[in-house]
Design an enzyme around this catalytic site. Structure first.
Site, PDB file in Angstrom:
ATOM      1  N   HIS A  18      21.052  30.494 -20.062  1.00  0.00           N
ATOM      2  CA  HIS A  18      20.900  31.841 -20.845  1.00  0.00           C
ATOM      3  C   HIS A  18      20.671  32.862 -19.338  1.00  0.00           C
ATOM      4  O   HIS A  18      21.158  34.174 -19.556  1.00  0.00           O
ATOM      5  CB  HIS A  18      20.035  32.147 -21.635  1.00  0.00           C
ATOM      6  CG  HIS A  18      19.960  31.138 -22.975  1.00  0.00           C
ATOM      7  ND1 HIS A  18      19.193  30.234 -23.396  1.00  0.00           N
ATOM      8  CD2 HIS A  18      21.108  31.135 -24.066  1.00  0.00           C
ATOM      9  CE1 HIS A  18      19.709  29.672 -24.364  1.00  0.00           C
ATOM     10  NE2 HIS A  18      20.748  30.293 -24.742  1.00  0.00           N
ATOM     11  N   LYS A  42      15.935  29.118 -40.644  1.00  0.00           N
ATOM     12  CA  LYS A  42      16.146  28.002 -39.814  1.00  0.00           C
ATOM     13  C   LYS A  42      14.880  27.426 -38.965  1.00  0.00           C
ATOM     14  O   LYS A  42      13.981  28.229 -38.591  1.00  0.00           O
ATOM     15  CB  LYS A  42      17.317  28.556 -38.794  1.00  0.00           C
ATOM     16  CG  LYS A  42      17.891  27.355 -37.860  1.00  0.00           C
ATOM     17  CD  LYS A  42      18.675  28.054 -36.934  1.00  0.00           C
ATOM     18  CE  LYS A  42      19.009  27.411 -35.685  1.00  0.00           C
ATOM     19  NZ  LYS A  42      20.067  27.859 -34.813  1.00  0.00           N
ATOM     20  N   ARG A  91      30.552  28.282 -22.803  1.00  0.00           N
ATOM     21  CA  ARG A  91      30.262  27.449 -21.886  1.00  0.00           C
ATOM     22  C   ARG A  91      31.413  26.426 -21.742  1.00  0.00           C
ATOM     23  O   ARG A  91      31.778  25.937 -20.780  1.00  0.00           O
ATOM     24  CB  ARG A  91      29.184  26.368 -22.141  1.00  0.00           C
ATOM     25  CG  ARG A  91      27.876  27.241 -22.333  1.00  0.00           C
ATOM     26  CD  ARG A  91      26.778  26.466 -23.206  1.00  0.00           C
ATOM     27  NE  ARG A  91      27.032  26.710 -24.467  1.00  0.00           N
ATOM     28  CZ  ARG A  91      26.516  26.050 -25.471  1.00  0.00           C
ATOM     29  NH1 ARG A  91      25.386  25.193 -25.286  1.00  0.00           N
ATOM     30  NH2 ARG A  91      26.830  26.078 -26.496  1.00  0.00           N
ATOM     31  N   SER A 129      20.178  24.596 -25.779  1.00  0.00           N
ATOM     32  CA  SER A 129      18.620  24.468 -26.007  1.00  0.00           C
ATOM     33  C   SER A 129      18.366  23.006 -26.572  1.00  0.00           C
ATOM     34  O   SER A 129      17.117  22.464 -26.515  1.00  0.00           O
ATOM     35  CB  SER A 129      18.104  25.734 -26.850  1.00  0.00           C
ATOM     36  OG  SER A 129      18.229  26.819 -26.463  1.00  0.00           O
TER      37      SER A 129
END
Ligand code: COA
Length: 160
Positions: A18, A42, A91, A129
């Site tokens: 990030h 979440k 990515r 993450s």
């Protein structure tokens, strides 16, 4: 003409991938607002406040970056901030389907907001993450994946 861009995400926690995107982005845009999603449903490992604090610490010294929470439609937040662009990091090709769908849906909601895809350094192309959290939980080495401060916060969370 340089503009304001919003870089949205959950950042649970922020990773070097990030940070790499933010550093690249600020060469292109006047200002980047890092928008931290608050998901009421979440579950995240870190609270919204912790995620923002970790971003502030990790981006210290970088100019023209603001970190703000949001809990609404991304396009509404972007408009409120008078921004014109959404930055998303891609990515690998596997990211593309989801990103393409989100970008087109956002365009459907707000035609004047553009999504710009940026590619992080290849060494971060397999980073996420979730993987960082999993490796940290089992005491693996995450030294090259996150800043030292984030590593310490993860170790504290997992009581290592
Ligand atoms: N380096 C490393 N990891 C990266 C990365 C990079 N450059 N870019 C993305 N990732 C990882 C994240 O760490 C995350 O990993 P995880 O799933 O293991 O946690 C994963 O890719 C997805 O990332 P993130 O960037 O956090 O996006 P998200 O999918 O959680 O966030 C929002 C998506 C918040 C932008 C989106 O849900 C949103 O806009 N919500 C607002 C509501 C809305 O407008 N909905 C309609 C959308 S059309």
């Amino acid at each position: 003409m340089k503009k304001t861009a919003v870089y949205p995400g959950t950042f649970d926690p922020v990773t070097n991938g990030h940070i790499d995107i933010i550093k690249r982005g600020i060469k292109i845009f006047n200002k980047i607002i890092v928008a931290v999603m608050f998901h009421p449903k979440k579950s995240t490992l870190f609270s919204l406040e912790e995620r923002i604090f970790m971003l502030e610490h990790s981006l210290k010294g970088l100019k023209n970056i603001k970190i703000e929470p949001f809990d609404e439609l991304l396009v509404d937040f972007v408009k409120k901030k008078n921004a014109q662009v959404v930055i998303r990091g891609v990515r690998a090709i596997s990211d593309f389907d989801y990103e393409f769908q989100m970008a087109l849906m956002n365009r459907q909601l707000a035609n004047d907001i553009e999504t710009i895809f940026m590619i992080p350094n290849g060494i971060y192309s397999y980073l996420s993450s979730s993987l960082v959290k999993e490796i940290a939980q089992y005491g693996g080495n995450i030294d090259t994946l996150v800043p030292m401060f984030i590593k310490n916060q993860l170790q504290r969370k997992f009581k290592l």
